[in-house]
Design an enzyme around this catalytic site. Structure first.
Site, short mmCIF file in Angstrom:
data_model
loop_
_atom_site.label_atom_id
_atom_site.label_comp_id
_atom_site.label_asym_id
_atom_site.label_seq_id
_atom_site.Cartn_x
_atom_site.Cartn_y
_atom_site.Cartn_z
N CYS A 135 5.21 4.90 -4.26
CA CYS A 135 4.25 4.67 -5.34
C CYS A 135 2.95 4.14 -4.76
O CYS A 135 2.89 3.00 -4.29
CB CYS A 135 4.82 3.68 -6.37
SG CYS A 135 3.66 3.24 -7.68
N CYS A 138 1.53 1.05 -6.67
CA CYS A 138 2.24 -0.20 -6.40
C CYS A 138 1.96 -0.73 -5.00
O CYS A 138 1.81 -1.93 -4.80
CB CYS A 138 3.74 0.00 -6.57
SG CYS A 138 4.25 0.61 -8.19
N ASP A 139 1.93 0.18 -4.01
CA ASP A 139 2.00 -0.26 -2.62
C ASP A 139 0.79 0.09 -1.77
O ASP A 139 0.72 -0.30 -0.60
CB ASP A 139 3.25 0.34 -1.96
CG ASP A 139 4.53 -0.06 -2.67
OD1 ASP A 139 4.54 -1.16 -3.27
OD2 ASP A 139 5.50 0.70 -2.64
#
Length: 540
Positions: A135, A138-139
């Protein structure tokens, strides 16, 4: 049968298909609940720009689906954040079992979508969270100034590669085939970017490293040449996998007909082979998986389920309570808003009041502040929340060594074991409110096996959940950990917004969220987990 949990239709999955079906059914005055285990909106919420949805010139996936959710809620659709664990489709009244109790209904719509597919190269599982990620939203920030590789040649790979250039020094896309498989306009944006390199006919063979990635090995499938990439001395790198999706149909094995890839087979009315079970969206066998086709599936399934539920009502004489339509937004010149309205929109206020009405006890939100702008934001947030109900009060203290922090305490001052470091906004707000509900009672329902597993925990367990407020997978783990802490005096669950606690990120070499740290580093694991999965991890 409990009338409180009796519905005309239970929708499993809160993406565009499920939200559309909920809107149609509630507007037709059928009682419907949408059950989602991760976050409402589905996979499209990680899409940064949707430009091909008719009538909407441009919006993010999160904005688009949040509008859908609000529409469904305005007509009385209900929402439940829980994991579905089983189905019983026998008889006129079906049962959908969830981690928050059983639901009864006439019909079920399966709209669970699909989840990222893993490739299976050497080291993929071992380095998930240590450099291998799925993701970008997210990251991506964990790889600021570093080299990043993207595996895949579809829409997600092309779009996310461009997004990752916000952080990465350079992005290399590894495509197994001869070219991108997505729309030319999306592919061209990646090809034309000055900090993106595209390598076709390339397959990842494996990754290696220590506490982070130090080596990537990939092969040209035409020439057989193997290339090894090593980052500059002292650095690491990221490998993001966007290799397509696989349908979330594990619970339908043996229940309904599926194709060889696990997608649900339906007729032209979205009916499956099982009586009373319909399916919609990306979980179905279909030639095109887009938001617009998911919405169409959801609308068609809903109209068919209206007929199915009406026939079931006539046969049984049973009628679930009709949905409660929310009042319209106040007109210009209306009386002043209630306290807390500035932070919480009307639909969120309605959800909060539902939770507060069900709480059987009171709580004290104990704040540790350090005079920073983030602390002032946390104080204002908690003060506004407490103004909404007499069951919450707040106080300030200087006891916690990692401010700003809100600890959830009982009226006698004892700690429930729940805490959040930072401000629990974004995707974490729902998890925080569920934590209050679990701490004040009665809390999310637990089955017998789960209660036994909780009682088997004899030694103290400290859980630190490291999250990002933009992460769509973090709330699942936070909710599970908080439910466990609320049910067991042996467990504490503290969530940390890693954007404000970089020392924790460095200490545990976190390159993906959510990250679960057990007993201050005794175990460090990555990825979302349900309560049963968390208990398996902690089993003595």
């Amino acid at each position: 049968m409990d009338p409180k949990t009796f519905y005309d239709v239970v929708i499993v999955g809160g993406g565009p298909a499920g939200l559309t079906a909920g809107l149609y059914l509630a507007r037709a005055r059928y009682r419907v609940v949408i059950v989602e285990q991760d976050h409402f909106g589905g996979q499209v919420t990680i899409t940064h720009q949707v430009v091909n949805y008719p009538g909407v010139a441009q919006a993010s996936g999160a904005e688009l689906t949040e509008t859908m959710r609000r529409q469904a809620q305005s007509f009385g659709a209900e929402f439940l954040l829980a994991q579905v664990t089983g189905l019983d489709l026998t008889g006129d009244v079906k049962t959908v079992r969830t981690t928050r109790g059983a639901l009864s209904c006439f019909g079920v719509l399966w709209a669970t979508g699909a989840h990222p597919r893993k490739v299976g190269f050497a080291g993929e599982a071992a380095f998930q969270g240590r450099g291998v990620a799925y993701c970008a939203t997210c990251d991506g920030e964990f790889f600021t100034g570093k080299d990043v590789f993207v595996v895949g040649g579809g829409f997600a790979a092309a779009e996310e590669a461009v997004f990752l250039t916000k952080y990465a020094r350079h992005v290399t896309i590894l495509i197994r085939g001869a070219d991108f498989s997505c729309a030319p306009s999306v592919a061209q944006a990646a090809r034309a970017h000055e900090r993106i390199t595209v390598l076709p006919h390339t397959q990842v063979e494996g990754v290696e490293g220590d506490d982070a990635l130090r080596l990537l090995r990939y092969r040209n499938t035409q020439t057989g040449q193997v290339t090894e990439y090593r980052p500059p001395a002292g650095e690491t790198f990221g490998l993001f996998v966007f290799a397509g999706y696989e349908p979330a149909t594990e619970l339908l094995q043996g229940v309904a007909d599926l194709d060889d890839q696990g997608y649900v087979l339906t007729d032209r009315g979205q009916r499956t082979s099982a009586d009373g079970l319909y399916a919609a969206g990306d979980v179905c066998q279909k030639p095109l998986r887009q938001v617009v086709t998911a919405v169409g599936d959801g609308a068609l399934a809903a109209t068919e389920l209206e007929k199915y539920a009406a026939a079931a009502q006539a046969r049984t004489g049973l009628r679930p309570t009709p949905p409660e339509v929310l009042p319209p937004a106040p007109a210009e010149g209306a009386p002043p808003a209630e306290p807390g309205d500035a932070l919480f929109p009307p639909e969120m206020l309605a959800q909060l009041q539902t939770v507060f009405r069900r709480m059987t006890g009171s709580l004290v939100l104990e704040l540790t502040l350090d005079g920073t702008p983030l602390s002032r934001e946390l104080e204002a947030y908690m003060q506004a929340l407490c103004q909404l109900t007499d069951q919450l009060t707040f106080t300030t203290t200087g006891q916690d060594p990692e401010p700003p922090c809100v600890r959830v305490c009982r009226p006698d001052g004892s700690w429930t074991g729940l805490a959040f470091h930072g401000v629990p906004g974004g995707h974490e707000f729902t998890a925080f409110v569920l934590g209050l509900y679990n701490a004040a009672g009665p809390g999310q329902a637990l089955d017998g096996a789960t209660e036994q597993a909780i009682q088997a925990l004899r030694a103290p367990v400290d859980l630190q959940i490291l999250v990002s407020l933009s992460c769509t997978m973090c709330p699942d783990l936070v909710t599970a950990a908080q439910r466990l802490a609320a049910a067991s005096g042996q467990v504490t669950a503290q969530a940390y917004d890693l954007n404000h606690f970089p020392a924790l990120r460095d200490r545990y070499q976190v390159m993906s969220v959510p990250c679960l740290v057990v007993n201050h580093g005794q175990q460090v694991v990555f990825g979302k987990k349900s309560l049963p999965q968390l208990l398996d991890l902690l089993a003595p």
